[in-house]
Design a protein around this motif. Sequence first.
Motif, PDB file in Angstrom:
ATOM      1  N   ILE A   1       0.923  -1.425   0.245  1.00 53.63           N
ATOM      2  CA  ILE A   1       0.253  -0.012   0.215  1.00 53.63           C
ATOM      3  C   ILE A   1       0.758   1.539  -0.007  1.00 53.63           C
ATOM      4  CG2 ILE A   1      -1.847   1.610   1.546  1.00 53.63           C
ATOM      5  CD1 ILE A   1      -2.992  -1.009   2.436  1.00 53.63           C
TER       6      ILE A   1
ATOM      7  N   SER B   1       2.410   1.750  -3.918  1.00 46.72           N
ATOM      8  CA  SER B   1       1.852   2.156  -4.437  1.00 46.72           C
ATOM      9  C   SER B   1       0.933   3.167  -4.161  1.00 46.72           C
ATOM     10  CB  SER B   1       0.045   1.488  -3.747  1.00 46.72           C
ATOM     11  OG  SER B   1      -1.242   1.624  -5.226  1.00 46.72           O
ATOM     12  N   GLU B   2       1.026   4.073  -2.663  1.00 43.03           N
ATOM     13  CA  GLU B   2       0.214   5.597  -2.573  1.00 43.03           C
ATOM     14  C   GLU B   2       1.199   6.349  -2.633  1.00 43.03           C
ATOM     15  OE1 GLU B   2      -2.451   7.078  -1.252  1.00 43.03           O
ATOM     16  OE2 GLU B   2      -3.437   5.436  -0.271  1.00 43.03           O
ATOM     17  N   SER B   3       3.275   6.351  -2.620  1.00 41.42           N
ATOM     18  CA  SER B   3       3.926   7.041  -3.043  1.00 41.42           C
ATOM     19  C   SER B   3       4.061   7.052  -4.837  1.00 41.42           C
ATOM     20  CB  SER B   3       5.187   5.731  -2.461  1.00 41.42           C
ATOM     21  OG  SER B   3       5.887   4.879  -3.566  1.00 41.42           O
TER      22      SER B   3
ATOM     23  N   LYS C   1       4.599  13.075   2.890  1.00 42.30           N
ATOM     24  CA  LYS C   1       3.438  12.943   2.094  1.00 42.30           C
ATOM     25  C   LYS C   1       2.745  11.688   2.778  1.00 42.30           C
ATOM     26  CE  LYS C   1       1.856  10.896  -2.230  1.00 42.30           C
ATOM     27  NZ  LYS C   1       2.343  10.127  -3.275  1.00 42.30           N
ATOM     28  N   LEU C   2       4.370  10.726   3.003  1.00 41.19           N
ATOM     29  CA  LEU C   2       3.521   9.196   3.803  1.00 41.19           C
ATOM     30  C   LEU C   2       3.535   9.382   5.043  1.00 41.19           C
ATOM     31  CD1 LEU C   2       4.207   6.934   0.875  1.00 41.19           C
ATOM     32  CD2 LEU C   2       1.933   7.312   1.939  1.00 41.19           C
TER      33      LEU C   2
ATOM     34  N   GLY D   1      -1.859   2.913   6.323  1.00 37.76           N
ATOM     35  CA  GLY D   1      -2.036   1.200   5.708  1.00 37.76           C
ATOM     36  C   GLY D   1      -1.556   0.028   6.484  1.00 37.76           C
TER      37      GLY D   1
ATOM     38  N   ARG E   1      -9.715   4.218  -0.516  1.00 35.24           N
ATOM     39  CA  ARG E   1      -8.071   5.485  -1.284  1.00 35.24           C
ATOM     40  C   ARG E   1      -8.647   4.072  -3.178  1.00 35.24           C
ATOM     41  NH1 ARG E   1      -6.438   9.541   1.439  1.00 35.24           N
ATOM     42  NH2 ARG E   1      -3.898   8.727   0.585  1.00 35.24           N
TER      43      ARG E   1
ATOM     44  N   LYS F   1      -5.232   3.994  -4.223  1.00 33.67           N
ATOM     45  CA  LYS F   1      -4.382   3.201  -4.661  1.00 33.67           C
ATOM     46  C   LYS F   1      -4.615   1.960  -3.397  1.00 33.67           C
ATOM     47  CE  LYS F   1      -2.460   5.564  -7.199  1.00 33.67           C
ATOM     48  NZ  LYS F   1      -1.792   5.609  -8.544  1.00 33.67           N
ATOM     49  N   VAL F   2      -4.919   2.132  -2.498  1.00 29.81           N
ATOM     50  CA  VAL F   2      -5.226   0.891  -1.357  1.00 29.81           C
ATOM     51  C   VAL F   2      -5.993   0.036  -3.087  1.00 29.81           C
ATOM     52  CG1 VAL F   2      -6.542   0.071   0.301  1.00 29.81           C
ATOM     53  CG2 VAL F   2      -4.844   2.657   0.387  1.00 29.81           C
TER      54      VAL F   2
END
Length: 204
Positions: free
Chosen positions: A16, A19-21, A81-82, A156, A188, A190-191
């Motif tokens: 996750i 993917s989000e990155s 960001k994360l 995540g 989400r 990307k999730v």
Amino acid sequence: MKLYYSPGACSLSPHIALSESGLPFELVKVDIRAKKLENGDDYTQINPKGSVPALGLDDGGVLTEGPAIVQMIADKVGGGKLAPENGTAERYRLQEWLNFISTDLHKSFGPLFSPVLGDEAKTFFKDRIAKYFAYADKQLAGKDYLMGSQFTVADGYLFVILTWADRMKIDMSTFANLAAFKARVAARPKVQDALRSEGLLQKA
């Protein structure tokens, strides 16, 4: 980078995060029981621990342990960001959550996956998990995510644990904040991409 994973396992957390990155990465599926890759190679030659996740780095190294991997991914993205920036009070709060999820929640689920664990022992661990869920549920009151309004790698990880609760038929009816959180993270895009690529979209 290469993420060595097993569908639905704790490796879904760094999946996750990746993917989000938006960072480029490859997925390599691992048969955890056989300790083999899909091409038949011995996975313990990559990660001697034999567990997932493992992240193959661009310099040829390998990083293991989910909380370390997701923080490295977040730092590669940067900009908060994360994960909050290193050295900030918020970053230590993130690490507090990652440690809680890893050492209390994650480890309490481990015995439930054992095929030889008796019902009495399973009840013991489910009661312990419920206590930890009650804490997380309370902390999520009035928040979209663990750190507030911003999604982080800790979210995540907690989401993955919540999918295990479904698999183990743990009653979540009293944890309204956790239920809303799980639905929020699952929605989400990307999730959903990560879940879909592991064949889990309908199971999450």
